[in-house]
Design a protein around this motif. Structure first.
Motif, PDB file in Angstrom:
ATOM      1  N   UNK A  81       6.365   5.589  -5.300  1.00  0.00           N
ATOM      2  CA  UNK A  81       6.756   6.999  -5.385  1.00  0.00           C
ATOM      3  C   UNK A  81       5.630   7.879  -5.925  1.00  0.00           C
ATOM      4  N   UNK A  82       4.396   7.577  -5.537  1.00  0.00           N
ATOM      5  CA  UNK A  82       3.287   8.376  -6.051  1.00  0.00           C
ATOM      6  C   UNK A  82       2.486   9.093  -4.968  1.00  0.00           C
ATOM      7  N   UNK A  83       2.505   8.640  -3.728  1.00  0.00           N
ATOM      8  CA  UNK A  83       1.708   9.296  -2.676  1.00  0.00           C
ATOM      9  C   UNK A  83       1.975  10.796  -2.572  1.00  0.00           C
ATOM     10  N   UNK A  84       3.251  11.246  -2.593  1.00  0.00           N
ATOM     11  CA  UNK A  84       3.491  12.677  -2.446  1.00  0.00           C
ATOM     12  C   UNK A  84       2.949  13.523  -3.603  1.00  0.00           C
ATOM     13  N   UNK A 108       3.708   0.915  -0.076  1.00  0.00           N
ATOM     14  CA  UNK A 108       4.039   2.246  -0.580  1.00  0.00           C
ATOM     15  C   UNK A 108       5.555   2.425  -0.511  1.00  0.00           C
ATOM     16  N   UNK A 109       6.167   2.637  -1.663  1.00  0.00           N
ATOM     17  CA  UNK A 109       7.598   2.914  -1.722  1.00  0.00           C
ATOM     18  C   UNK A 109       7.741   4.431  -1.835  1.00  0.00           C
ATOM     19  N   UNK A 110       8.477   4.992  -0.898  1.00  0.00           N
ATOM     20  CA  UNK A 110       8.627   6.442  -0.809  1.00  0.00           C
ATOM     21  C   UNK A 110      10.109   6.812  -0.826  1.00  0.00           C
ATOM     22  N   UNK A 181      12.096   4.240   1.444  1.00  0.00           N
ATOM     23  CA  UNK A 181      11.385   3.643   2.568  1.00  0.00           C
ATOM     24  C   UNK A 181      10.262   2.801   1.957  1.00  0.00           C
ATOM     25  N   UNK A 182      10.102   1.582   2.441  1.00  0.00           N
ATOM     26  CA  UNK A 182       9.022   0.723   1.972  1.00  0.00           C
ATOM     27  C   UNK A 182       8.062   0.565   3.146  1.00  0.00           C
ATOM     28  N   UNK A 183       6.878   1.127   2.983  1.00  0.00           N
ATOM     29  CA  UNK A 183       5.842   1.040   4.000  1.00  0.00           C
ATOM     30  C   UNK A 183       4.863  -0.059   3.614  1.00  0.00           C
ATOM     31  N   UNK A 184       4.350  -0.754   4.600  1.00  0.00           N
ATOM     32  CA  UNK A 184       3.429  -1.840   4.313  1.00  0.00           C
ATOM     33  C   UNK A 184       2.328  -1.851   5.354  1.00  0.00           C
ATOM     34  N   UNK A 185       1.168  -2.343   4.947  1.00  0.00           N
ATOM     35  CA  UNK A 185       0.023  -2.459   5.844  1.00  0.00           C
ATOM     36  C   UNK A 185      -0.903  -3.547   5.329  1.00  0.00           C
ATOM     37  N   UNK A 186      -1.768  -3.995   6.199  1.00  0.00           N
ATOM     38  CA  UNK A 186      -2.709  -5.077   5.885  1.00  0.00           C
ATOM     39  C   UNK A 186      -4.120  -4.582   6.127  1.00  0.00           C
ATOM     40  N   UNK A 187      -5.046  -5.007   5.258  1.00  0.00           N
ATOM     41  CA  UNK A 187      -6.461  -4.687   5.490  1.00  0.00           C
ATOM     42  C   UNK A 187      -7.031  -5.693   6.454  1.00  0.00           C
TER      43      UNK A 187
END
Length: 187
Positions: A81-84, A108-110, A181-187
């Motif tokens: 909950x920090x991106x925004x 990222x949890x939004x 919403x739980x967003x996820x990604x991989x490097x």
């Protein structure tokens, strides 16, 4: 997120960007003692509060904005909950990509939102989140370097696009709890 718990149990380096009072960091550190967790927040009073709470040896806190999260490499970078609230979320995501080890995970949890206003406005939680975004997140972000103004109600598509633009692969929605919403990604 597939494989996350196993990574934490084996011992992962975790960076939490915008950690606030460090509650999540302390939970992770206490439940997964093989991992090391570093919480970063630009707000000195929040970091002081996190330190005051007392930490296990595998958890530390530092005053730093998203650009100052250290050199890594980290196995996992989280934004709870920090991106925004950040002045420049795209730059923060690019920095997270830089400090992640190859194959590292970004989570990222939004707050829950939809891509189209009309699809969520009937939900009372969405109305409250729009109000908080308008009153807190959106004006706070432009007061910082970057002045992006992401807000917390932009929907998952915009955030997934930001992850892809930062260089992440497999960027997507990992979970929809109805509240987050739980967003996820991989490097």
């Amino acid at each position: 997120m597939p494989g996350l718990v196993e990574r934490l149990e084996r011992g992962a380096g975790v960076a939490d960007v915008g950690c606030g009072h460090g509650v999540a960091d302390l939970l992770i550190g206490r439940r997964r003692p093989a991992s090391t967790v570093t919480g970063f927040d630009a707000h000195e009073a929040s970091i002081a509060k996190a330190i005051e709470a007392g930490s296990p040896d595998n958890v530390s806190f530092r005053v730093a904005d998203a650009a100052g999260i250290g050199t890594g490499p980290y196995d996992v970078v989280v934004f709870f909950d920090s991106l925004p609230d950040l002045g420049d979320p795209p730059a923060a995501l690019r920095r997270a990509h830089e400090v992640l080890a190859d194959g590292g995970l970004l989570i990222a949890v939004e707050p829950w939102s939809t891509d189209r206003l009309e699809d969520g406005i009937g939900n009372p939680t969405v109305r409250i989140e729009y109000a908080s975004s308008t009153a807190l997140c959106t004006p706070g972000s432009p007061a910082q370097p970057g002045r992006y103004g992401l807000g917390n109600q932009g929907g998952p598509a915009r955030r997934i696009r930001l992850l892809a633009e930062a260089g992440f692969r497999e960027a997507g929605l990992a979970a929809d709890t109805g509240f987050n919403l739980v967003l996820a990604a991989v490097k």
